[in-house]
Design a protein around this motif. Structure first.
Motif, mmCIF file in Angstrom:
data_model
loop_
_atom_site.group_PDB
_atom_site.id
_atom_site.type_symbol
_atom_site.label_atom_id
_atom_site.label_comp_id
_atom_site.label_asym_id
_atom_site.label_seq_id
_atom_site.Cartn_x
_atom_site.Cartn_y
_atom_site.Cartn_z
ATOM 1 N N PRO A 177 -8.838 -1.922 -7.749
ATOM 2 C CA PRO A 177 -7.675 -2.228 -8.601
ATOM 3 C C PRO A 177 -6.402 -1.566 -8.087
ATOM 4 C CG PRO A 177 -9.569 -1.561 -9.917
ATOM 5 C CD PRO A 177 -9.918 -1.264 -8.489
ATOM 6 N N VAL A 178 -5.329 -2.321 -8.141
ATOM 7 C CA VAL A 178 -4.023 -1.850 -7.690
ATOM 8 C C VAL A 178 -3.041 -1.923 -8.842
ATOM 9 C CG1 VAL A 178 -2.083 -2.314 -6.134
ATOM 10 C CG2 VAL A 178 -4.423 -2.574 -5.322
ATOM 11 N N ALA A 179 -2.260 -0.871 -9.017
ATOM 12 C CA ALA A 179 -1.163 -0.902 -9.975
ATOM 13 C C ALA A 179 -0.016 -1.635 -9.303
ATOM 14 C CB ALA A 179 -0.754 0.515 -10.379
ATOM 15 N N GLU A 180 0.019 -2.944 -9.464
ATOM 16 C CA GLU A 180 0.957 -3.782 -8.720
ATOM 17 C C GLU A 180 2.389 -3.444 -9.094
ATOM 18 O OE1 GLU A 180 0.126 -7.872 -8.383
ATOM 19 O OE2 GLU A 180 -2.034 -7.636 -8.549
ATOM 20 N N GLY A 181 3.253 -3.580 -8.090
ATOM 21 C CA GLY A 181 4.652 -3.280 -8.290
ATOM 22 C C GLY A 181 5.010 -1.847 -7.988
ATOM 23 N N THR A 182 4.001 -1.032 -7.642
ATOM 24 C CA THR A 182 4.257 0.358 -7.280
ATOM 25 C C THR A 182 3.674 0.634 -5.922
ATOM 26 O OG1 THR A 182 2.221 1.121 -8.343
ATOM 27 C CG2 THR A 182 4.206 1.075 -9.690
#
Length: 272
Positions: free
Chosen positions: A96-101
């Motif tokens: 999982p990726v904290a998208e936008g960061t």
């Protein structure tokens, strides 16, 4: 607030790592976020989300394999391979990726020394063998096309210590064949997991050439393919989109650790 200390700066530059638990077999892997160079020159890595559960990549679509990550230095958005882990059980996990960061990567390394001239006046081969455990880190390249997958496999074989890497004389049933002194490799860049027939055909072809063999797959392997490879001693690797070959069985772990055999050593009975 005072200026950040040198220790704080070093910790901020470290690539991010999170534990990733495979839901299929229960193994836990410590995954380190890959680092990519932004166009501005700053190293950039995706910010991982340790609170979210990994997803199993059961069906692969090329458009879903990328994530937008803005550079922490200049803010420029870049398209980078979505972080993945190839579990030894054959499951491919999307981290999982904290998208936008974005997480900052480590500071760029100093340029490497240019290759030394060889005795015959040519360039020293990039795959010059280093003592086991003393090879420099493998430098991955992001995989966006089938050609990238073949290039990554060739670079990895060279990093292991194999020389004179070329296209294999015999074309395999699936993918692309690579050959080097003492080894035959198959690179399967399709989205279909490799089956037992694929690894057995590679093994038989390598036997006729008295060579070892190694298999690289972009989509992993079926259970039967892994069992057959284990019985035959064939190293299996999964190519993640970051361009890092991941060992998925014991022969692959051994090859990754020890590198190519010394020149003049013979394959035992059959390749593997």
């Amino acid at each position: 607030m005072g200026a950040p200390s040198r220790r704080d700066a070093l910790e901020w530059a470290m690539p991010e790592s999170v534990p990733v638990r495979c839901p299929a077999c229960g193994r836990t892997h410590l995954y380190t976020a890959p680092v990519y160079p932004c166009a501005c020159g700053a190293p950039t890595a995706p910010r991982l989300d340790p609170a979210a559960e990994p997803a199993v990549a059961a069906h692969r679509a090329w458009d879903e394999e990328w994530v937008t990550v803005p550079c922490a230095a200049c803010g420029r958005p870049g398209q980078w391979p979505r972080p993945e882990v190839g579990c030894p059980c054959g499951t491919v996990l999307r981290v999982p990726v904290a998208e936008g960061t974005a997480a900052p990567g480590p500071a760029p390394a100093a340029p490497a020394d240019p290759p030394r001239p060889a005795a015959d006046g040519g360039r020293e081969p990039d795959g010059t063998r280093e003592p086991p455990g003393h090879r420099p880190p493998f430098q991955p390249r992001a995989i966006r096309t089938a050609r990238d997958a073949v290039t990554t496999a060739a670079l990895y074989l060279r990093w292991l210590g194999y020389r004179d890497i070329r296209r294999a004389d015999q074309r395999p049933p699936n993918g692309i064949g690579l050959a080097a002194r003492g080894v035959l490799a198959q690179v399967d860049p399709t989205v279909r997991p490799a089956g037992p027939r694929d690894v057995e055909c590679l093994w038989l072809t390598a036997m006729t050439e008295s060579a070892r063999c190694v298999y690289f797959s972009l989509a992993g392997y079926t259970g039967a393919a892994r069992a057959g490879a284990d019985a035959l001693g064939i190293p299996l690797f999964v190519l993640d989109l970051a361009g890092v070959p991941q060992p998925v069985n014991d022969p692959a772990d051994t090859l990754h650790t020890t590198g190519a055999p010394e020149r003049g050593s013979r394959a035992r009975g059959g390749p593997g």
